[in-house]
Design a protein around this motif. Structure first.
Motif, PDB file in Angstrom:
ATOM      1  N   ARG A  55       0.855  -1.182   0.000  1.00 50.11           N
ATOM      2  CA  ARG A  55       0.000   0.000   0.000  1.00 50.11           C
ATOM      3  C   ARG A  55       0.892   1.233   0.000  1.00 50.11           C
ATOM      4  NH1 ARG A  55      -3.325  -2.193   5.140  1.00 50.11           N
ATOM      5  NH2 ARG A  55      -1.167  -2.660   5.660  1.00 50.11           N
ATOM      6  N   ARG A  56       0.994   1.888  -1.151  1.00 54.48           N
ATOM      7  CA  ARG A  56       1.884   3.047  -1.258  1.00 54.48           C
ATOM      8  C   ARG A  56       1.270   4.256  -0.578  1.00 54.48           C
ATOM      9  NH1 ARG A  56       4.076   4.836  -7.061  1.00 54.48           N
ATOM     10  NH2 ARG A  56       5.114   2.789  -6.861  1.00 54.48           N
ATOM     11  N   SER A  57       2.059   4.900   0.272  1.00 57.06           N
ATOM     12  CA  SER A  57       1.590   6.082   0.989  1.00 57.06           C
ATOM     13  C   SER A  57       1.511   7.282   0.055  1.00 57.06           C
ATOM     14  CB  SER A  57       2.545   6.395   2.147  1.00 57.06           C
ATOM     15  OG  SER A  57       2.269   7.667   2.695  1.00 57.06           O
ATOM     16  N   PRO A  58       0.418   8.072   0.127  1.00 56.15           N
ATOM     17  CA  PRO A  58       0.352   9.299  -0.676  1.00 56.15           C
ATOM     18  C   PRO A  58       1.407  10.312  -0.254  1.00 56.15           C
ATOM     19  CG  PRO A  58      -1.473   9.193   0.888  1.00 56.15           C
ATOM     20  CD  PRO A  58      -0.799   7.865   0.935  1.00 56.15           C
ATOM     21  N   ALA A  59       1.977  10.113   0.944  1.00 58.72           N
ATOM     22  CA  ALA A  59       3.031  11.009   1.436  1.00 58.72           C
ATOM     23  C   ALA A  59       4.428  10.484   1.115  1.00 58.72           C
ATOM     24  CB  ALA A  59       2.880  11.197   2.947  1.00 58.72           C
ATOM     25  N   ALA A  60       4.525   9.475   0.239  1.00 65.07           N
ATOM     26  CA  ALA A  60       5.827   8.899  -0.101  1.00 65.07           C
ATOM     27  C   ALA A  60       6.776   9.980  -0.604  1.00 65.07           C
ATOM     28  CB  ALA A  60       5.652   7.811  -1.157  1.00 65.07           C
ATOM     29  N   ASP A  61       7.964  10.008  -0.024  1.00 66.89           N
ATOM     30  CA  ASP A  61       8.951  11.016  -0.411  1.00 66.89           C
ATOM     31  C   ASP A  61      10.352  10.432  -0.571  1.00 66.89           C
ATOM     32  OD1 ASP A  61       9.503  10.441   2.225  1.00 66.89           O
ATOM     33  OD2 ASP A  61       9.292  12.495   2.960  1.00 66.89           O
ATOM     34  N   LYS A  62      10.413   9.104  -0.705  1.00 69.38           N
ATOM     35  CA  LYS A  62      11.705   8.443  -0.790  1.00 69.38           C
ATOM     36  C   LYS A  62      11.563   7.186  -1.648  1.00 69.38           C
ATOM     37  CE  LYS A  62      15.443   6.979   2.333  1.00 69.38           C
ATOM     38  NZ  LYS A  62      15.798   6.786   3.763  1.00 69.38           N
TER      39      LYS A  62
END
Length: 274
Positions: free
Chosen positions: A183-190
């Motif tokens: 489940r990919r986070s919408p806040a993914a930054d890396k």
């Protein structure tokens, strides 16, 4: 929910898994390939694995397993590593002559052994496993170095707390799932990825210029030899996202210079906790 870890109950991996999944049932595995096997065979829903220690460096075996298994990183977390001297109840520091623990833990407590020259450091396969053995044998002349959780789990007594040399001792853990279940986070930054380049002049430079050209911050790069292909290497990198779109562009451009590119995970960077 069932979550696999490498190591005995009470290990730092157990603690990290409990922080992320406090209600989960933990499946301890003796070896790292068993962790990934349990995940691939759907015996567990997720795995929590250490990937890098701030003092000891990367767990390179786990990078190789991430590359070759159909799994992906869902998130990362940081765990402050605090080493404790643990003994059988009613023992005392004066009678301890041997201390068992994982070689990395022993190496991170050199000052303790310098201050207690009569005590021998004895390598063992696992920090929590050393406490387990100690309590089973009821050896009051021996101790172990492990976490507070290990002492609580096996009924050991803490003789000294926080005996690590350097307080800036953190381990980074990944939560790994089967690739289709992430489940990919919408806040993914890396992003973590792996790539290989052809063995000709300038290919690695061209690959690295992709990251610079897209305004991404490369936070880690590590090379590992390709099994069965002498002098060929896989490069593992972590980089920070400037935007999701730029991350996709960077991957497309990277494929123009690389013979293999695999995204290992896109997730939110962990925040340091004490």
């Amino acid at each position: 929910m069932q979550v696999a870890i490498q190591g005995e109950p009470g290990s730092f991996s157990h603690e990290a898994a409990g922080n992320v999944f406090p209600e989960a049932t933990i499946l301890p595995c003796a070896l790292s390939p068993e962790v990934f096997g349990a995940l691939s065979q759907k015996e567990v829903e997720a795995a929590v694995i250490p990937i890098e220690n701030s003092l000891a460096g990367s767990v390179v075996e786990h990078y190789d397993l991430l590359l070759h298994q159909d799994v992906a990183i869902e998130s990362e977390s940081l765990l402050r590593i605090r080493h404790n001297l643990i003994a059988v109840p009613e023992s005392n520091l004066g009678r301890i002559r041997r201390v068992y623990s994982h070689p990395v833990a022993l190496a991170q407590c050199r000052k303790f052994f310098e201050q207690h020259p009569a005590i021998e450091a004895v390598p063992f396969y696992d920090t929590a496993g050393s406490v387990k053995q100690l309590i089973e044998l009821r050896d009051r002349n021996a101790a172990a170095i492990a976490s507070v959780r290990a002492a609580e789990y096996y009924g050991g007594e803490i003789l000294a707390r926080g005996i690590e040399d350097n307080p800036e001792n953190f381990t980074r853990f990944f939560v790994v799932r089967r690739r289709d279940d992430v489940r990919r986070s919408p806040a993914a930054d890396k992003v973590s990825l792996a790539f290989t380049v052809e063995n000709r002049p300038g290919t690695l430079v061209a690959a690295l210029e992709v990251f610079a050209g897209q305004g991404t911050n490369l936070t880690k790069i590590e090379s590992r030899p390709v099994q069965g292909k002498p002098w060929e290497y896989v490069f593992y990198v972590d980089y920070q996202l400037s935007s999701q779109a730029r991350a996709d562009i960077a991957l497309d451009l990277l494929r123009q210079h690389c013979s293999m590119v695999k995204e290992l995970g896109r997730y939110q960077a962990a925040q340091r906790v004490e």
